[in-house]
Design a protein around this motif. Sequence first.
Motif, PDB file in Angstrom:
ATOM      1  N   GLN A 208      22.307  28.909  -4.807  1.00  0.00           N
ATOM      2  CA  GLN A 208      22.468  30.355  -4.921  1.00  0.00           C
ATOM      3  C   GLN A 208      23.022  30.673  -6.294  1.00  0.00           C
ATOM      4  O   GLN A 208      23.681  29.878  -6.919  1.00  0.00           O
ATOM      5  CB  GLN A 208      23.412  30.893  -3.837  1.00  0.00           C
ATOM      6  CG  GLN A 208      24.819  30.303  -3.893  1.00  0.00           C
ATOM      7  CD  GLN A 208      25.704  30.880  -2.796  1.00  0.00           C
ATOM      8  OE1 GLN A 208      25.390  31.887  -2.196  1.00  0.00           O
ATOM      9  NE2 GLN A 208      26.813  30.220  -2.536  1.00  0.00           N
ATOM     10  N   ARG A 211      25.928  35.162  -9.169  1.00  0.00           N
ATOM     11  CA  ARG A 211      26.063  36.580  -8.816  1.00  0.00           C
ATOM     12  C   ARG A 211      26.098  36.780  -7.309  1.00  0.00           C
ATOM     13  O   ARG A 211      26.939  37.510  -6.787  1.00  0.00           O
ATOM     14  CB  ARG A 211      24.909  37.367  -9.436  1.00  0.00           C
ATOM     15  CG  ARG A 211      25.012  38.881  -9.234  1.00  0.00           C
ATOM     16  CD  ARG A 211      23.900  39.618  -9.956  1.00  0.00           C
ATOM     17  NE  ARG A 211      23.950  39.341 -11.384  1.00  0.00           N
ATOM     18  CZ  ARG A 211      23.062  38.589 -12.032  1.00  0.00           C
ATOM     19  NH1 ARG A 211      22.053  38.044 -11.384  1.00  0.00           N
ATOM     20  NH2 ARG A 211      23.167  38.396 -13.329  1.00  0.00           N
ATOM     21  N   SER A 212      25.191  36.147  -6.609  1.00  0.00           N
ATOM     22  CA  SER A 212      25.171  36.309  -5.149  1.00  0.00           C
ATOM     23  C   SER A 212      26.393  35.666  -4.504  1.00  0.00           C
ATOM     24  O   SER A 212      26.889  36.141  -3.478  1.00  0.00           O
ATOM     25  CB  SER A 212      23.892  35.702  -4.574  1.00  0.00           C
ATOM     26  OG  SER A 212      23.837  34.306  -4.797  1.00  0.00           O
ATOM     27  N   ALA A 213      26.892  34.589  -5.113  1.00  0.00           N
ATOM     28  CA  ALA A 213      28.105  33.962  -4.580  1.00  0.00           C
ATOM     29  C   ALA A 213      29.296  34.906  -4.707  1.00  0.00           C
ATOM     30  O   ALA A 213      30.118  35.008  -3.789  1.00  0.00           O
ATOM     31  CB  ALA A 213      28.381  32.652  -5.314  1.00  0.00           C
ATOM     32  N   LEU A 215      29.226  38.103  -4.678  1.00  0.00           N
ATOM     33  CA  LEU A 215      29.066  39.197  -3.721  1.00  0.00           C
ATOM     34  C   LEU A 215      29.574  38.828  -2.332  1.00  0.00           C
ATOM     35  O   LEU A 215      29.801  39.708  -1.499  1.00  0.00           O
ATOM     36  CB  LEU A 215      27.597  39.620  -3.644  1.00  0.00           C
ATOM     37  CG  LEU A 215      27.053  40.356  -4.877  1.00  0.00           C
ATOM     38  CD1 LEU A 215      25.549  40.548  -4.753  1.00  0.00           C
ATOM     39  CD2 LEU A 215      27.752  41.706  -5.049  1.00  0.00           C
ATOM     40  N   ARG A 216      29.777  37.543  -2.091  1.00  0.00           N
ATOM     41  CA  ARG A 216      30.300  37.085  -0.810  1.00  0.00           C
ATOM     42  C   ARG A 216      31.786  36.753  -0.866  1.00  0.00           C
ATOM     43  O   ARG A 216      32.365  36.353   0.130  1.00  0.00           O
ATOM     44  CB  ARG A 216      29.532  35.836  -0.347  1.00  0.00           C
ATOM     45  CG  ARG A 216      28.053  36.054  -0.124  1.00  0.00           C
ATOM     46  CD  ARG A 216      27.340  34.731   0.148  1.00  0.00           C
ATOM     47  NE  ARG A 216      25.913  34.920   0.340  1.00  0.00           N
ATOM     48  CZ  ARG A 216      25.325  35.139   1.511  1.00  0.00           C
ATOM     49  NH1 ARG A 216      26.062  35.191   2.602  1.00  0.00           N
ATOM     50  NH2 ARG A 216      24.028  35.303   1.591  1.00  0.00           N
ATOM     51  N   ASP A 217      32.391  36.908  -2.032  1.00  0.00           N
ATOM     52  CA  ASP A 217      33.771  36.479  -2.231  1.00  0.00           C
ATOM     53  C   ASP A 217      34.740  37.648  -2.069  1.00  0.00           C
ATOM     54  O   ASP A 217      34.627  38.653  -2.791  1.00  0.00           O
ATOM     55  CB  ASP A 217      33.914  35.879  -3.636  1.00  0.00           C
ATOM     56  CG  ASP A 217      35.297  35.316  -3.864  1.00  0.00           C
ATOM     57  OD1 ASP A 217      35.645  34.320  -3.206  1.00  0.00           O
ATOM     58  OD2 ASP A 217      36.039  35.881  -4.695  1.00  0.00           O
ATOM     59  N   PRO A 218      35.700  37.583  -1.150  1.00  0.00           N
ATOM     60  CA  PRO A 218      36.631  38.697  -0.933  1.00  0.00           C
ATOM     61  C   PRO A 218      37.445  39.055  -2.183  1.00  0.00           C
ATOM     62  O   PRO A 218      37.672  40.240  -2.460  1.00  0.00           O
ATOM     63  CB  PRO A 218      37.536  38.192   0.195  1.00  0.00           C
ATOM     64  CG  PRO A 218      36.726  37.159   0.903  1.00  0.00           C
ATOM     65  CD  PRO A 218      35.907  36.497  -0.164  1.00  0.00           C
ATOM     66  N   TRP A 221      35.515  41.120  -4.581  1.00  0.00           N
ATOM     67  CA  TRP A 221      35.401  42.500  -4.119  1.00  0.00           C
ATOM     68  C   TRP A 221      36.703  43.272  -4.322  1.00  0.00           C
ATOM     69  O   TRP A 221      36.683  44.474  -4.612  1.00  0.00           O
ATOM     70  CB  TRP A 221      34.993  42.531  -2.640  1.00  0.00           C
ATOM     71  CG  TRP A 221      33.510  42.458  -2.474  1.00  0.00           C
ATOM     72  CD1 TRP A 221      32.771  41.389  -2.066  1.00  0.00           C
ATOM     73  CD2 TRP A 221      32.578  43.508  -2.741  1.00  0.00           C
ATOM     74  NE1 TRP A 221      31.432  41.706  -2.056  1.00  0.00           N
ATOM     75  CE2 TRP A 221      31.280  43.003  -2.459  1.00  0.00           C
ATOM     76  CE3 TRP A 221      32.709  44.821  -3.190  1.00  0.00           C
ATOM     77  CZ2 TRP A 221      30.125  43.770  -2.628  1.00  0.00           C
ATOM     78  CZ3 TRP A 221      31.555  45.591  -3.349  1.00  0.00           C
ATOM     79  CH2 TRP A 221      30.293  45.065  -3.068  1.00  0.00           C
ATOM     80  N   LEU A 401      35.852  32.488  -5.865  1.00  0.00           N
ATOM     81  CA  LEU A 401      35.116  31.337  -5.324  1.00  0.00           C
ATOM     82  C   LEU A 401      35.998  30.115  -5.157  1.00  0.00           C
ATOM     83  O   LEU A 401      35.509  28.995  -5.092  1.00  0.00           O
ATOM     84  CB  LEU A 401      33.905  30.994  -6.196  1.00  0.00           C
ATOM     85  CG  LEU A 401      32.936  32.143  -6.481  1.00  0.00           C
ATOM     86  CD1 LEU A 401      31.772  31.677  -7.344  1.00  0.00           C
ATOM     87  CD2 LEU A 401      32.426  32.749  -5.179  1.00  0.00           C
TER      88      LEU A 401
END
Length: 416
Positions: A208, A211-213, A215-218, A221, A401
């Motif tokens: 992956q 960038r997509s990783a 988007l999954r990281d609190p 965000w 991450l």
Amino acid sequence: MSAPADTTGATAVRRGGLVAAFAVLLLAANLRPPVVGVAPLVDQAREALGVSSGVAGLLTSLPVLCFGLLAPVAPRLARRWGLERLLVAALVVLAVGIALRLVSALAVILVGSILVGTAIAIGNVSLPTLVKRDFPHRTGAMTGAYSMVLTGGGAVAAAVTVPLQRVTGLDWSDTLGLWGLLTLVTLVVWLPRARRRTVPPPPAREGQTLRSALLRDPLAWQVTMFMGLQSLQFYAMSAWIPTIFVDAGRTPAEGGLLLSLAGFVGLVFSATAPSFAMRRPSQSAVVVTTTLFYVVGYVGLLVAPGSLAALWMVVLGIAQGSNIALGLLLITLRSPDTEHTAELSAMAQGIGYTLAALGPFALGALHDASGGWTVPIAVMLVLVVPLVIVGWGAGRDRHVLSPAPTAEPERSRPGR
């Protein structure tokens, strides 16, 4: 015989560092005046174009929307062209956008505003990457320095736009066009740097993209939402503070000066907050403390906006100046390397500024709907709550991450 050679080499390195720092700061000086300078003239623009407050707010919100929507493109272009060439291209686009706003037609002015926002979006995302790359041992100091210039540029624009118009006798759009002179000077300084084609390494994550990783990281965000909500606070109030005070009986020049007062106060705190925050492993307490100054400022504007207006602008300036600097600092501190910095910067500023773009338009629309400024200011006060929550999370001593708190002793050294 080797000592003089070493001394000469060290001097050359220092001079090179000073030149690089000057170029970065000069570039940063272009990233707020073309947007913030609209605020003291927004009533003139509204009358000249025959539009509502909400539509007039687009002159500020459209560039900010571009900050958000186009931010993810910057790292890709940097990898293809190199940071220096990309920034020179951005300066050219900025000059063209400022020139288009000289045309007395709403559609052309809005196109110019979009180009202005496009250019500034590239600068916004690229500056943290430049600082991470070129000043790895002076991250706090350089972040504070260019944050101070960002804040100062907005403050100067707010303070001098109306007096400059009076001196020159120009209309509102021609007055805004004068900021293009600064862009041309900056372009001259940056053109020789375009010969350097320093290209960041491409992402190298298996399975992956980075960038997509993110988007999954609190944590990513939390950094993103802090950047977005503090930017919303800044641009919404910067767009309408002069009008708020004009509606309260002050002159447009006084409204601009009150806005600039917040900016000049913010200079001090944007310069010092990053270095102070880096003296401790976690920045959460610093972020929350500075954010709470918004509460005092907004309550003051609601309860006693008259004689104490200057005091409330000072308090808001502390919050604004600190938060923009801390938001930019968190992008670099929460990133382990320049690759992560570039992508986190794109995410935080892309999503964040898209959120922030709602501010000027929404505040203008709330004013039109409610017939006053009490409801809009109350809404801004309520939005401080989520800003505090995400600020606390974004300030934790961790990298994106990475599930465990990071240990980076060099980062907490005083004076870095």
